[in-house]
Design an enzyme around this catalytic site. Structure first.
Site, PDB file in Angstrom:
ATOM      1  N   CYS A 284       6.112  -5.743   7.262  1.00 22.06           N
ATOM      2  CA  CYS A 284       4.807  -5.104   7.343  1.00 22.06           C
ATOM      3  C   CYS A 284       4.504  -4.259   6.100  1.00 22.06           C
ATOM      4  O   CYS A 284       4.628  -4.729   4.979  1.00 22.06           O
ATOM      5  CB  CYS A 284       4.743  -4.298   8.643  1.00 22.06           C
ATOM      6  SG  CYS A 284       3.098  -3.928   9.243  1.00 22.06           S
ATOM      7  N   HIS A 285       4.108  -2.995   6.300  1.00 21.90           N
ATOM      8  CA  HIS A 285       3.773  -2.096   5.186  1.00 21.90           C
ATOM      9  C   HIS A 285       5.008  -1.619   4.426  1.00 21.90           C
ATOM     10  O   HIS A 285       4.886  -0.987   3.375  1.00 21.90           O
ATOM     11  CB  HIS A 285       3.002  -0.876   5.705  1.00 21.90           C
ATOM     12  CG  HIS A 285       1.593  -1.180   6.104  1.00 21.90           C
ATOM     13  ND1 HIS A 285       1.276  -1.713   7.337  1.00 21.90           N
ATOM     14  CD2 HIS A 285       0.422  -1.021   5.445  1.00 21.90           C
ATOM     15  CE1 HIS A 285      -0.028  -1.875   7.415  1.00 21.90           C
ATOM     16  NE2 HIS A 285      -0.578  -1.466   6.282  1.00 21.90           N
TER      17      HIS A 285
END
Length: 192
Positions: A112-113
């Site tokens: 993800c991030h």
């Protein structure tokens, strides 16, 4: 899969407000495979997870990444979460830890991030990876090739997009760690 990773220690790097599933799912999968998993953060104490935009559970920090020895670990996992990822990328100790694991050729698994830490650590140039879609410009601007795939392996970098990708992410992570020589890292009992 049971005990496939016995004798290996794996670090998870996180700060407050990480996406909880992206820490707990890999941690559980790694432990079921026999690995010892330690949560590293900027300082001892507790860090709090998030379930999307809501506060979730607290988890004990095993050690500061500033005090941890990267050579004691067979690999590292970096969960996402917007707030966690924005903070951790600015932490010099986290960048140094991830760079050291990467330089040792050991798995660096990011979801993800969490890929923001790879960008800030200078590890994406010339690499193919994925992330939450909003990071694609950051990755491309840092010289990486962003693709929209469930999980991507490029060298020792393992990347995924989101919590829905966790089963494939965990499988790829365990397979990569299974290739790490047990003699490359101290046993879990020796890890500090």
């Amino acid at each position: 899969m049971a005990q496939r990773l016995k004798g290996l220690s794996v670090a998870i790097l996180a700060t407050d407000n990480f996406e909880q599933a992206e820490l707990t799912s890999p941690k559980e999968a790694l432990e079921q495979a026999g690995a010892t998993v330690r949560i590293l953060s900027a300082r001892p104490g507790q860090i709090r997870g998030m379930k999307h935009d809501e506060k979730a559970d607290s988890f004990p920090v095993d050690q500061s990444w500033n005090d941890a020895e990267p050579g004691d670990y067979a690999g590292v996992v970096i969960p996402g979460g917007v707030f966690n990822s924005d903070v951790i990328r600015m932490e010099e100790g986290a960048r140094r830890f991830v760079q050291a694991i990467h330089d040792q050729g050991k798995p660096v698994a990011v979801i993800c991030h969490g890929a923001w830490l790879l960008v800030s650590a200078g590890l994406v140039d010339g690499k193919q990876l994925t992330s939450w879609p909003s990071l694609q410009d950051d990755i491309r601007n840092a010289g990486g090739n962003w693709v929209d795939e469930e999980v991507v392996l490029d060298g020792n970098l393992i990347t995924s997009r989101k919590p829905d990708d966790l089963p494939a992410f965990n499988e790829k992570l365990i397979a990569a760690l299974a290739t790490v020589e047990k003699s490359d890292t101290p046993s879990a009992a020796q890890a500090t």
